[in-house]
Design an enzyme around this catalytic site. Structure first.
Site, PDB file in Angstrom:
ATOM      1  N   LYS A  90     -25.909  -8.574  -5.450  1.00 30.12           N
ATOM      2  CA  LYS A  90     -26.525  -7.919  -4.288  1.00 30.12           C
ATOM      3  C   LYS A  90     -26.270  -8.648  -2.974  1.00 30.12           C
ATOM      4  O   LYS A  90     -26.217  -8.038  -1.916  1.00 30.12           O
ATOM      5  CB  LYS A  90     -28.029  -7.755  -4.513  1.00 30.12           C
ATOM      6  CG  LYS A  90     -28.354  -6.639  -5.492  1.00 30.12           C
ATOM      7  CD  LYS A  90     -29.825  -6.303  -5.492  1.00 30.12           C
ATOM      8  CE  LYS A  90     -30.113  -5.093  -6.344  1.00 30.12           C
ATOM      9  NZ  LYS A  90     -30.003  -5.373  -7.804  1.00 30.12           N
ATOM     10  N   GLU A 112     -35.942  -1.733   1.949  1.00 30.07           N
ATOM     11  CA  GLU A 112     -36.868  -1.291   0.903  1.00 30.07           C
ATOM     12  C   GLU A 112     -36.517  -2.055  -0.357  1.00 30.07           C
ATOM     13  O   GLU A 112     -35.388  -2.482  -0.539  1.00 30.07           O
ATOM     14  CB  GLU A 112     -36.730   0.217   0.669  1.00 30.07           C
ATOM     15  CG  GLU A 112     -35.648   0.627  -0.328  1.00 30.07           C
ATOM     16  CD  GLU A 112     -34.215   0.300   0.107  1.00 30.07           C
ATOM     17  OE1 GLU A 112     -33.978   0.103   1.317  1.00 30.07           O
ATOM     18  OE2 GLU A 112     -33.348   0.225  -0.778  1.00 30.07           O
ATOM     19  N   SER A 378     -23.131  -8.421 -13.829  1.00 30.82           N
ATOM     20  CA  SER A 378     -23.726  -8.229 -12.502  1.00 30.82           C
ATOM     21  C   SER A 378     -24.804  -9.242 -12.137  1.00 30.82           C
ATOM     22  O   SER A 378     -24.987  -9.551 -10.965  1.00 30.82           O
ATOM     23  CB  SER A 378     -24.290  -6.814 -12.367  1.00 30.82           C
ATOM     24  OG  SER A 378     -25.283  -6.571 -13.341  1.00 30.82           O
TER      25      SER A 378
HETATM   26  C1  PLP Z   1     -29.858  -4.317  -8.762  1.00 32.65           C
HETATM   27  C2  PLP Z   1     -29.061  -4.670  -9.947  1.00 32.65           C
HETATM   28  C3  PLP Z   1     -28.269  -3.715 -10.620  1.00 32.65           C
HETATM   29  C4  PLP Z   1     -28.251  -2.255 -10.252  1.00 32.65           C
HETATM   30  O1  PLP Z   1     -27.828  -1.953  -8.965  1.00 32.65           O
HETATM   31  P1  PLP Z   1     -26.392  -1.347  -8.668  1.00 32.65           P
HETATM   32  O2  PLP Z   1     -26.466  -0.939  -7.243  1.00 32.65           O
HETATM   33  O3  PLP Z   1     -26.207  -0.173  -9.590  1.00 32.65           O
HETATM   34  O4  PLP Z   1     -25.405  -2.400  -8.928  1.00 32.65           O
HETATM   35  C5  PLP Z   1     -27.493  -4.137 -11.692  1.00 32.65           C
HETATM   36  N1  PLP Z   1     -27.497  -5.417 -12.115  1.00 32.65           N
HETATM   37  C6  PLP Z   1     -28.254  -6.353 -11.503  1.00 32.65           C
HETATM   38  C7  PLP Z   1     -28.215  -7.753 -12.022  1.00 32.65           C
HETATM   39  C8  PLP Z   1     -29.059  -6.016 -10.409  1.00 32.65           C
HETATM   40  O5  PLP Z   1     -29.809  -6.969  -9.809  1.00 32.65           O
END
Ligand code: PLP
Length: 394
Positions: A90, A112, A378
């Site tokens: 993020k 938000e 992610s």
């Molecule tokens: C917020 C988040 C997501 C989902 O958000 P996307 O906008 O779909 O990437 C996925 N994995 C993690 C670790 C997150 O913090």
């Protein structure tokens, strides 16, 4: 061949656009006119790349997962976004947007947040830049996500509760939009995923595309090709997926796989499998697929992972789904949790529960021995430790 990038009107096929109240026109118009000009300038790129390197810790490694690859008789690589500062992808977006906001002369940031991850990533870059930060969060989420509320406060942000409706993410979003309408000149609204009115989906995808471009360069060293056969990511709003997919969108030799949260089962009434269950509608200013009742009331989504329980998907992903450019798979809570444990014990990486969903496709899809699969890792699982502990009675 079709083009899967945004067009000049802000659409991906049938989806996207900017369906906004009249009073937001000046803010959105300013962004539409400037986001590419600024973000493609030499000066901006230099600053952005420097911060990604020195502050976020990029490039993140591309890691060949040897044990997983042996078990599934294929080649599996992990793009390690879990190693970014603050623990997930993020921050790539919030760094990009705060730099853009500064170039536009903005003095104040609003955002938000649902589970609080985007709020923390926003509060972090505001502290970094010394900019005032106000985070809107549903009252229910504030009580559910105490550690992230504490983080935001420690970072100097003001956390304002949204007390209307279900007191969750969509109510927080309404409050943020109301604030933006009242403060159009000095305030920038940092949206946390590839959602919202044009240009947000494309702007966020561009800031996150560093994930895909790094992957190409790194893969070349391992495999002598820049192109994998599969790119796989979990989809909440869709930003980590968009970032990995971005350089491959128009290369049909690269298979795109989007993994959604099926919660307690796609048809259980408690899920977030937006592509399967969604119908066309407008949410947060863009036309996309979303979960709604026949008369257009948004259905509350559910997933064990807070980051995936969003009732819509970004317009890029809605188009990948409808055009069949992307394959969409939904994974329920129990398979995701199981894979959180497998990745931990086979590779020594404890993933965020969002991320665990992506890995669960290894049980659902068949891969050949010469396939090259990139998983977007992610985020890391520290924030989810309590959920893992309670689930597995650790
Ligand atoms: C917020 C988040 C997501 C989902 O958000 P996307 O906008 O779909 O990437 C996925 N994995 C993690 C670790 C997150 O913090």
């Amino acid at each position: 061949m079709k083009n899967f990038n945004v067009n000049k009107d802000g659409f991906y096929g049938d989806f996207g656009g900017a369906f906004i109240p009249e009073m937001l026109f000046p803010n959105i118009d300013e962004l539409q006119k400037n986001y590419i000009k600024i973000s493609e300038s030499k000066e901006f790129k230099k600053e952005f790349n420097q911060l990604l390197h020195d502050y976020v810790g990029r490039p993140t490694p591309l890691y060949y997962a040897k044990r997983l690859s042996e078990k599934f008789k294929t080649k599996i690589y992990l793009k390690r976004e879990d190693l970014c500062h603050t623990g997930a992808h993020k921050i790539n977006n919030t760094i990009g947007q705060i730099l853009l906001a500064k170039k536009l002369g903005k003095k104040r940031i609003i955002a938000e947040t649902g589970a609080g991850q985007h709020g923390v990533a926003t509060a972090t870059v505001c502290a970094l830049m010394g900019v005032e930060c106000v985070i809107y969060m549903g009252e229910v989420d504030i009580s559910r996500q105490a550690p992230n509320v504490a983080r935001m406060k420690m970072l100097g942000a003001k956390v304002r509760p949204a007390t209307s409706g279900s007191k969750t993410l969509k109510d927080a979003t309404n409050e943020a939009i109301r604030d933006w309408i009242s403060n159009p000149v000095d305030t920038h609204y940092i949206i946390g995923s590839v959602v919202g009115p044009h240009p947000y989906p494309d702007m966020v995808a561009r800031f996150q595309s560093v994930i895909g471009y790094e992957t190409k360069k790194q893969l070349l060293k391992f495999e002598n090709t820049e192109n994998p056969t599969h790119v796989i990511a979990c989809v909440g709003g869709g930003s980590n997926a968009a970032g990995l997919f971005y350089p491959f969108l128009n290369n049909k030799n690269v298979n795109i796989v989007c993994v959604e949260a099926a919660g307690k089962g796609v048809h259980s009434g408690e899920s977030a499998a937006t592509s399967i269950l969604g119908t066309e509608g407008i949410i947060h200013g863009s036309k996309t697929l979303l979960m709604q009742t026949k008369d257009g009331q948004i259905t509350e989504p559910y997933s064990i992972s807070a980051g995936l329980d969003y009732p819509g998907i970004g317009p890029m992903h809605a188009n990948l789904f409808r055009s069949k450019r992307g394959e969409f798979i939904s994974i329920d809570d129990s398979d995701a949790m199981k894979w959180g444990l497998i990745l931990s014990q086979m590779e020594g990486i404890i993933p965020a529960i969002e991320t665990s969903h992506a890995f669960a496709v290894l049980d659902k899809m068949k891969f050949g021995k010469n396939d090259i699969i990139i998983f977007n890792c992610s985020g890391r699982g520290d924030k989810d430790l309590d959920t893992y502990i309670n689930y597995f009675k650790l």
